[in-house]
Write a protein that holds these residues in place. Sequence first.
Motif, mmCIF file in Angstrom:
data_model
loop_
_atom_site.group_PDB
_atom_site.id
_atom_site.type_symbol
_atom_site.label_atom_id
_atom_site.label_comp_id
_atom_site.label_asym_id
_atom_site.label_seq_id
_atom_site.Cartn_x
_atom_site.Cartn_y
_atom_site.Cartn_z
ATOM 1 N N GLY A 174 0.781 -1.227 0.000
ATOM 2 C CA GLY A 174 0.000 0.000 0.000
ATOM 3 C C GLY A 174 0.811 1.275 0.000
ATOM 4 N N ALA A 175 2.145 1.185 0.115
ATOM 5 C CA ALA A 175 2.965 2.403 0.081
ATOM 6 C C ALA A 175 2.674 3.156 -1.215
ATOM 7 C CB ALA A 175 4.446 2.060 0.181
ATOM 8 N N TYR A 176 2.472 4.451 -1.108
ATOM 9 C CA TYR A 176 1.875 5.230 -2.181
ATOM 10 C C TYR A 176 2.863 5.610 -3.291
ATOM 11 C CZ TYR A 176 3.983 8.923 0.671
ATOM 12 O OH TYR A 176 4.858 9.678 1.399
ATOM 13 N N PHE A 177 2.317 5.799 -4.455
ATOM 14 C CA PHE A 177 3.036 6.322 -5.617
ATOM 15 C C PHE A 177 3.265 7.817 -5.426
ATOM 16 C CE2 PHE A 177 2.586 8.614 -9.679
ATOM 17 C CZ PHE A 177 3.642 8.076 -10.394
ATOM 18 N N ILE A 178 4.461 8.291 -5.758
ATOM 19 C CA ILE A 178 4.776 9.712 -5.665
ATOM 20 C C ILE A 178 4.850 10.293 -7.077
ATOM 21 C CG2 ILE A 178 6.453 11.428 -4.877
ATOM 22 C CD1 ILE A 178 7.335 9.485 -2.739
ATOM 23 N N GLU A 179 4.077 11.321 -7.328
ATOM 24 C CA GLU A 179 4.088 11.951 -8.644
ATOM 25 C C GLU A 179 5.470 12.532 -8.945
ATOM 26 O OE1 GLU A 179 0.931 14.767 -8.742
ATOM 27 O OE2 GLU A 179 -0.613 13.218 -8.975
ATOM 28 N N VAL A 180 5.830 12.515 -10.205
ATOM 29 C CA VAL A 180 7.177 12.908 -10.613
ATOM 30 C C VAL A 180 7.533 14.298 -10.106
ATOM 31 C CG1 VAL A 180 8.655 13.410 -12.599
ATOM 32 C CG2 VAL A 180 7.173 11.394 -12.626
ATOM 33 N N GLN A 181 6.603 15.242 -10.191
ATOM 34 C CA GLN A 181 6.901 16.615 -9.777
ATOM 35 C C GLN A 181 7.172 16.739 -8.276
ATOM 36 O OE1 GLN A 181 4.117 15.479 -11.147
ATOM 37 N NE2 GLN A 181 2.256 16.521 -10.397
ATOM 38 N N SER A 182 6.849 15.705 -7.518
ATOM 39 C CA SER A 182 7.065 15.739 -6.063
ATOM 40 C C SER A 182 8.256 14.891 -5.628
ATOM 41 C CB SER A 182 5.800 15.259 -5.342
ATOM 42 O OG SER A 182 4.691 16.086 -5.648
ATOM 43 N N LEU A 183 8.947 14.263 -6.556
ATOM 44 C CA LEU A 183 10.088 13.409 -6.211
ATOM 45 C C LEU A 183 11.303 14.248 -5.836
ATOM 46 C CD1 LEU A 183 9.847 10.770 -9.078
ATOM 47 C CD2 LEU A 183 9.540 10.298 -6.632
ATOM 48 N N PRO A 184 12.148 13.743 -4.918
ATOM 49 C CA PRO A 184 13.423 14.429 -4.629
ATOM 50 C C PRO A 184 14.315 14.448 -5.871
ATOM 51 C CG PRO A 184 12.927 12.755 -2.970
ATOM 52 C CD PRO A 184 11.954 12.547 -4.079
ATOM 53 N N ALA A 210 4.082 -2.809 -19.000
ATOM 54 C CA ALA A 210 3.993 -2.485 -17.582
ATOM 55 C C ALA A 210 2.564 -2.144 -17.179
ATOM 56 C CB ALA A 210 4.930 -1.321 -17.257
ATOM 57 N N GLN A 211 1.874 -1.393 -18.005
ATOM 58 C CA GLN A 211 0.484 -1.042 -17.696
ATOM 59 C C GLN A 211 -0.390 -2.289 -17.624
ATOM 60 O OE1 GLN A 211 -0.836 1.750 -16.805
ATOM 61 N NE2 GLN A 211 0.809 3.203 -17.211
ATOM 62 N N GLU A 212 -0.154 -3.234 -18.508
ATOM 63 C CA GLU A 212 -0.936 -4.475 -18.485
ATOM 64 C C GLU A 212 -0.641 -5.301 -17.238
ATOM 65 O OE1 GLU A 212 0.126 -6.314 -22.147
ATOM 66 O OE2 GLU A 212 -1.207 -5.058 -23.376
ATOM 67 N N LEU A 213 0.627 -5.329 -16.818
ATOM 68 C CA LEU A 213 1.014 -6.136 -15.660
ATOM 69 C C LEU A 213 0.392 -5.619 -14.366
ATOM 70 C CD1 LEU A 213 4.823 -6.818 -16.268
ATOM 71 C CD2 LEU A 213 2.921 -8.394 -16.573
ATOM 72 N N VAL A 214 0.202 -4.317 -14.273
ATOM 73 C CA VAL A 214 -0.260 -3.744 -13.000
ATOM 74 C C VAL A 214 -1.728 -3.349 -13.025
ATOM 75 C CG1 VAL A 214 2.075 -2.895 -12.536
ATOM 76 C CG2 VAL A 214 0.404 -1.365 -13.599
ATOM 77 N N TYR A 215 -2.440 -3.747 -14.066
ATOM 78 C CA TYR A 215 -3.858 -3.369 -14.169
ATOM 79 C C TYR A 215 -4.611 -3.859 -12.924
ATOM 80 C CZ TYR A 215 -8.645 -3.029 -15.816
ATOM 81 O OH TYR A 215 -9.987 -2.726 -15.935
ATOM 82 N N GLY A 216 -5.313 -2.959 -12.276
ATOM 83 C CA GLY A 216 -6.091 -3.302 -11.093
ATOM 84 C C GLY A 216 -5.325 -3.211 -9.785
ATOM 85 N N PRO A 262 -1.490 2.081 -7.267
ATOM 86 C CA PRO A 262 -0.232 2.708 -7.686
ATOM 87 C C PRO A 262 0.792 2.732 -6.555
ATOM 88 C CG PRO A 262 -2.107 4.019 -8.407
ATOM 89 C CD PRO A 262 -2.649 2.970 -7.479
ATOM 90 N N GLY A 263 2.035 2.410 -6.894
ATOM 91 C CA GLY A 263 3.109 2.426 -5.912
ATOM 92 C C GLY A 263 3.649 1.049 -5.611
ATOM 93 N N TYR A 264 3.811 0.746 -4.343
ATOM 94 C CA TYR A 264 4.422 -0.502 -3.896
ATOM 95 C C TYR A 264 3.721 -1.726 -4.476
ATOM 96 C CZ TYR A 264 6.562 -3.890 -0.671
ATOM 97 O OH TYR A 264 7.244 -4.959 -0.136
ATOM 98 N N ASP A 265 2.386 -1.711 -4.463
ATOM 99 C CA ASP A 265 1.641 -2.881 -4.925
ATOM 100 C C ASP A 265 1.896 -3.146 -6.409
ATOM 101 O OD1 ASP A 265 0.745 -2.830 -2.361
ATOM 102 O OD2 ASP A 265 -1.344 -2.378 -2.831
ATOM 103 N N GLN A 266 2.095 -2.094 -7.189
ATOM 104 C CA GLN A 266 2.429 -2.293 -8.605
ATOM 105 C C GLN A 266 3.798 -2.952 -8.754
ATOM 106 O OE1 GLN A 266 1.998 1.753 -10.083
ATOM 107 N NE2 GLN A 266 0.002 1.261 -10.968
ATOM 108 N N CYS A 267 4.741 -2.571 -7.920
ATOM 109 C CA CYS A 267 6.066 -3.210 -7.951
ATOM 110 C C CYS A 267 5.940 -4.699 -7.639
ATOM 111 C CB CYS A 267 7.000 -2.541 -6.956
ATOM 112 S SG CYS A 267 7.295 -0.782 -7.249
ATOM 113 N N CYS A 268 5.085 -5.033 -6.673
ATOM 114 C CA CYS A 268 4.866 -6.441 -6.325
ATOM 115 C C CYS A 268 4.278 -7.212 -7.508
ATOM 116 C CB CYS A 268 3.939 -6.545 -5.120
ATOM 117 S SG CYS A 268 4.683 -5.991 -3.570
ATOM 118 N N ALA A 269 3.372 -6.593 -8.237
ATOM 119 C CA ALA A 269 2.781 -7.250 -9.402
ATOM 120 C C ALA A 269 3.840 -7.535 -10.459
ATOM 121 C CB ALA A 269 1.666 -6.375 -9.980
#
Length: 265
Positions: A86-96, A118-124, A127-134
């Motif tokens: 569940g760790a959240y996705f950070i938008e590019v403009q907010s990244l360090p 990548a979009q197909e792999l993470v569908y559903g 965004p963020g940590y859970d997409q990396c797990c997928a």
Amino acid sequence: MWLHASCYLEFKIPVDTPFLLMLRPRSGWQQWVGREQYVLSPSVPVVEFTDPFGNLCQRLVAPAGPFSIRTTVDVECAEGADIAPGAYFIEVQSLPDEVIPYLLPSRYCESDRFSRMAQELVYGWSPGYDQCCAIVDYIRRTFQYAPGEGVDTLSACEVNAKKKAVCRDMAHLGIACCRALSIPARLVVGYLETLKPMDLHAWFEAYVGGRWYSFDPTQDDMQGGRIAIAYGRDAADVAIFTQFGEAVELSVMEVQVQRLSEPPR
């Protein structure tokens, strides 16, 4: 916990040869280097510097003939890598600023060619940590981990056309897919306590939820102590040794990792 790790490299050098080494882990918030030893035989002058990724690098010229490097290190680290569903996705403009380079395509991570996949792999997936797990789950299910078969370094595109790969190349694919989703990702080379067969190991980290988290497509879970030696965009940045000029022969490579029952004294 404390881990004791060692790496022994033995070369046959035909002529005096410049080397760039990357064999010293540095202390950080996830690991503390308590004691280390670095022995060259024969002894030669060494110059150390820090590269743009913060890695400790050593420059030297190895003389013709037999040449060996032995490093040992005692490191305090966690018994397993942190997980954060569940760790959240950070938008590019907010990244360090310092993580922006890990969004871009690189030599072995052609993230610009993985947008649709990548979009197909993470569908559903959130965004963020859970997409990396997928992404990691897809790599584990799709590719056979084949340690010892990585003579040639493969890019993410090359790995995706195969059925088996080594840890480094599986990490390249994970990194490329993460970057295609605008998730910063970087390659890590180091030691893993539970690795079988024992060798130096590679995994990747993704920046989500405001920090870096480790992901390893070769392992069923993230248990086991890890010692990071080097970080980079891909394998081109984190080679433990690079020699220049005439080819040399690496005749011996031995890696050992063991848990210490008490801190070093």
